[in-house]
Scaffold this motif. Sequence first.
Motif, short mmCIF file in Angstrom:
data_model
loop_
_atom_site.label_atom_id
_atom_site.label_comp_id
_atom_site.label_asym_id
_atom_site.label_seq_id
_atom_site.Cartn_x
_atom_site.Cartn_y
_atom_site.Cartn_z
N GLN A 298 44.51 47.70 46.19
CA GLN A 298 45.39 46.45 46.10
C GLN A 298 44.04 45.45 46.52
N CYS A 299 42.81 46.24 47.05
CA CYS A 299 41.86 45.28 47.79
C CYS A 299 40.87 44.64 45.92
N SER A 300 40.57 45.83 45.47
CA SER A 300 40.11 45.15 43.90
C SER A 300 40.75 44.60 43.37
N LYS A 301 41.75 44.49 43.17
CA LYS A 301 42.52 43.31 42.62
C LYS A 301 41.97 41.99 43.35
N LEU A 302 41.69 41.65 44.21
CA LEU A 302 41.77 40.03 44.70
C LEU A 302 40.25 40.14 44.04
N LEU A 303 39.59 41.21 43.70
CA LEU A 303 38.48 40.03 43.20
C LEU A 303 38.44 39.52 41.57
N SER A 304 39.57 39.63 41.00
CA SER A 304 40.49 38.57 39.86
C SER A 304 40.47 37.38 40.49
N ASP A 305 41.03 37.34 41.47
CA ASP A 305 41.37 35.54 41.95
C ASP A 305 40.27 34.88 42.54
N THR A 306 40.02 33.52 41.44
CA THR A 306 38.71 32.75 41.67
C THR A 306 40.57 31.48 42.04
N ALA A 307 41.45 31.39 42.81
CA ALA A 307 41.59 30.32 43.16
C ALA A 307 40.77 29.41 44.11
N VAL A 308 40.03 29.58 44.76
CA VAL A 308 39.14 28.97 46.24
C VAL A 308 37.54 29.83 45.76
N ILE A 309 37.17 29.15 44.61
CA ILE A 309 35.94 29.65 43.92
C ILE A 309 34.93 29.97 44.65
N GLN A 310 34.28 28.68 45.69
CA GLN A 310 33.13 28.23 46.79
C GLN A 310 33.52 29.66 47.34
N PHE A 311 34.75 30.14 48.28
CA PHE A 311 34.65 31.37 48.85
C PHE A 311 34.18 32.78 48.06
N TYR A 312 34.70 32.44 46.73
CA TYR A 312 34.07 34.05 45.78
C TYR A 312 33.04 35.34 46.30
N PRO A 313 32.19 34.25 46.66
CA PRO A 313 30.69 35.02 46.86
C PRO A 313 30.95 35.65 48.68
N SER A 314 31.83 35.37 48.96
CA SER A 314 32.15 36.20 50.15
C SER A 314 33.41 37.05 50.12
N LYS A 315 34.15 36.60 49.97
CA LYS A 315 35.30 37.54 49.08
C LYS A 315 34.86 38.63 48.35
N PHE A 316 33.76 39.15 47.99
CA PHE A 316 33.11 39.84 47.82
C PHE A 316 32.46 40.88 48.00
N VAL A 317 31.64 40.00 49.26
CA VAL A 317 31.06 40.82 50.62
C VAL A 317 31.77 41.76 51.16
N LEU A 318 33.10 40.65 51.71
CA LEU A 318 33.89 41.53 52.20
C LEU A 318 35.09 43.03 51.79
N ILE A 319 35.29 42.83 50.33
CA ILE A 319 35.72 43.22 49.51
C ILE A 319 34.84 44.46 49.36
N THR A 320 34.20 45.15 48.42
CA THR A 320 33.07 45.71 48.84
C THR A 320 32.93 46.52 49.74
N ASP A 321 32.77 45.98 51.03
CA ASP A 321 32.86 46.62 52.32
C ASP A 321 33.57 48.31 52.39
N ILE A 322 35.29 47.16 52.06
CA ILE A 322 36.07 48.04 51.82
C ILE A 322 36.17 49.64 50.46
N LEU A 323 35.21 48.88 49.49
CA LEU A 323 35.19 49.96 48.40
C LEU A 323 34.26 51.10 49.21
N ASP A 324 32.69 51.01 49.84
CA ASP A 324 31.39 51.76 49.92
C ASP A 324 31.94 52.58 51.40
N THR A 325 33.52 52.09 52.51
CA THR A 325 33.99 53.10 52.92
C THR A 325 35.25 54.19 51.96
N PHE A 326 35.67 53.69 51.12
CA PHE A 326 35.97 54.55 50.94
C PHE A 326 35.08 55.50 49.97
N GLY A 327 34.37 54.94 49.39
CA GLY A 327 33.22 55.87 48.70
C GLY A 327 32.87 56.14 49.64
#
Length: 968
Positions: free
Chosen positions: A219-248
Amino acid sequence: MAAVLWHSRVRKYEAELNACRAESVAVDISDYHPLKPIMVTESKSRRNARRGSTSSTTSSSSSSSTAAADPLSSLLDGTDPLSLFAAASSDVPTLTHSASAGELGRRRRDREEEAVGLDFEPWAAKRVEILARFTTTEKLSINLFMGSDKGKASSPSSAVSEKVRTRLEELDDLEEGSQRELLNLSQQDYVNRIDELNQSLKEAWASDQKVKALKIVIQCSKLLSDTAVIQFYPSKFVLITDILDTFGRLVYERIWTMCSDPNPLPEGFSPDDVNDTAKETCLNWFFKIASIRELIPRLYVEAAILKCNRFLSRSGIQETLPRLTAMIRGIGDPLVAVYARAYLCRVGMVVAPHLKDCLNKNFFDLLATFRQIHGDSVQNQLGLQRVETPVYLTLYSPAIHWILQCVSYRAPEALLTEMMERCKNLGNNALLLNSVMWAFRAEFIATRTTDFIAMIKQCDEAGFPKHLLFGSLGRSLASADPAEAERLSILNDAWKVITKIRSPQDYISCAEIWVEFTCRHFTKREVNAVMADIIKHMTPDRAFEDAYPQLQSVIKKILTYFHDFSVLFSMERFLPFLDMFQKDSVRVEVCRSIMEVFIKHQQEPTRDPVILNALLHVCKTMHDSVNSLTLEDEKRSLAQLINGFIRLVSFGRDFEQQLSFCVEARATFCNLEPVIIQLIHTVNQLAMETRRVMKGNHSRKTAAFVRACAAYSFITIPSLTSIFSRLNLYLLSGQVALANQCLSQADAFLKAAVSVLPEVPRNISVEGKQRSSEGLLLDFINNFMATLLVVPDHPEQGVLYLVRGLLNMVQDYTWEENSNAKVKVYLSAIPLLAAMSQESYLYTIPKVDSNETLYGGDPKFMAEINKLCDTLIGQVLDHLQALGNGEVLRKQSTLAFSVFNALLAHGDLRNNKLNQLAVKLWNLSHKHGHCDTRASVRTLEHIKHLAQQPELSHLSETIPRLSLQSRA
């Protein structure tokens, strides 16, 4: 007690000094070296010898000689403690299964990071910068489909196929379950929610809810397909990939632990070393992920556990990376796609940094799809969100920077040249060109600076601002130097663009970068011109108020390359540049930076008026920032810097000018007591320097100057709040005046010190805590009395008037209850008075007649000394009587032994009363068994040694009366 007739022992200081000198022994230099191992002859004690017996049989053969363990001698034979430790550690057995999985995981990660060198900037360094740079004030939302929590119990006898079907049903449920939508979140709320999900993932994993953990990651990975607030996308990528790194990491460590029973896997393990249970679990994870319907979560989650392919196949990672790279081509949004490529490259650099082909393929795919950025779908999206194209393009920078950093890491020159040519051939390439200058080696950029400038000039200003490109170029040139012949033209080309920037914030961001290039390669003329241009751009509308960090950076860079302050302050625009720092805290910080550089790099004292006036202004700025709310640490720090400046000011033999400077500094820095103390020390040093230069021959002018120095100190010391600072400076100033034959001034300082002593509080604050002042007071009084030996009596005052004044103060002072401090002072005064009764004093001051000369052994003077000593000893004996009960017997013993030693060292024990008193004191100190036996034994041995001297032979009659008593 009855009065004691005191007589001081006659001392022959020269003979005593010679007797105390160590005996010189001839050494054969050819056979001696301080680092040579010491050879000790082995002694074998007889087997049945009594304990403590010294009899032994000694072997003198070389075979029985052993070298003592000497830490320095080991350097000569090539060994050292670290080498021995390394050798010992090599014998440590392999870790057993008892080692924790967490510890094994940490060690494993450390070794994996070593696969990429320290010259590779890690993702963690970029992560913080991205989160700080890409922010938003718009409201954010999180859509989560966490699935239902309905239980699906299975019996222990279920078949494997049933387990697989159950897990697939749970995976379907996770995509069809209940929806949870969080709307109108601020940026901080969004970050907090993501952190909560990360924590929920860890808790679910720890409680063995592996499917729930996978749901969270999907579900967190799905959030990376959302660009509704596009200026925040790089920071969103950092936050979500932290969760992915933890899972891996959790999945990998889980499978690793399964393989570690009974023994852990070796470092270079192969799939053959992995047991079947671990392989089945690993395959199960990949099957679960393969069943995810949506492309983006399936891609990210599989990339997160990419490293787990090591458990299944030797070529698993090598085969999977190209497939995942190809999958990214199915992502339609170019911004989402570029960050997916960045994550894949990031994982690839961790698990397989040697697989460069996949990294290069990601970059070339990026080039192939680069034109999408300017397509209609993207432009329509930007229109809906009201985002300008230049702002949108900056969102790509972190991802492209990372991809290019991975690609260019230790890449051959030919590959970098090829990439540069491809960017050049690609139209509207400013974004890529910017990333190339960020990611490629600085040396590569510097050697091709003119080519890059030509490419920058061809770029479209509307798409990507040129000042950003020049800023990136300037960063590279701050680390590597272009050809010398090209430097001036490079600076001119860059500054032509920079000076035309209208936005003050954009201007200073770029200008600040190029200041370093200017300072590195040019003179003060060019640097002054750059500062003038910055002032011109930042002064209108007080634009400098929004650019303090950049302006501070400009100052620090100038200070890095210009250490000659005569050159620095000769720049016309340097001080006007400092005037732009209007905010108090920032201005003080800048002044602090200037003073730190000056103190560090100024090799010789200076008298340059330009430097002195400028730095006085800088130091005054720091001083004036001090107020009632300033912390003590801050005051101390500022005072250290100002004192460092004062110590570096010297007018040579122009002593009057130096004194005038100290007078001005006293008025300027009156609120910082450590600075005032430093000024008093400086003036005292000035007076002593005058004496040294004049070699003791004082003219009237010199004497007047020394008196002026004394007056400076006498006027300034009372302004100090620290009582012990006042006392010590009065004493120091008195000693300086005495050394300069200014007897009336010395007398005034010493009398002032005595008058201040009653003001000493019983407790003082030391680092915020209340401490007794008694120890400090006793130390000062002892130093004071040592000075009194050479101070002549005033002709209008009585005999020993300063000594009497000091002892009267001690008598009246309110000491701590049950303290021996007063008696200790009396005991300290006895050696002083005994030294005053000698024909020749232990030390004197040149050209100052002490009491030995004034009185010349006059019987009346000697009688006064003896009378005063009688009084002091009587006071001490009265105190000893008062200690004769209860728990203070140990104090009585110690004090009695101290008085005995004073009589032995300074009294004439041929006097029968003194002799009897000494024996009584010895017996009293041993009466209750509290005396230190070892000290007593050593004292007796010393007395026996003294008795061998003809003038002290009378002590031999006293020794039999000094008995040692064991403790009760």
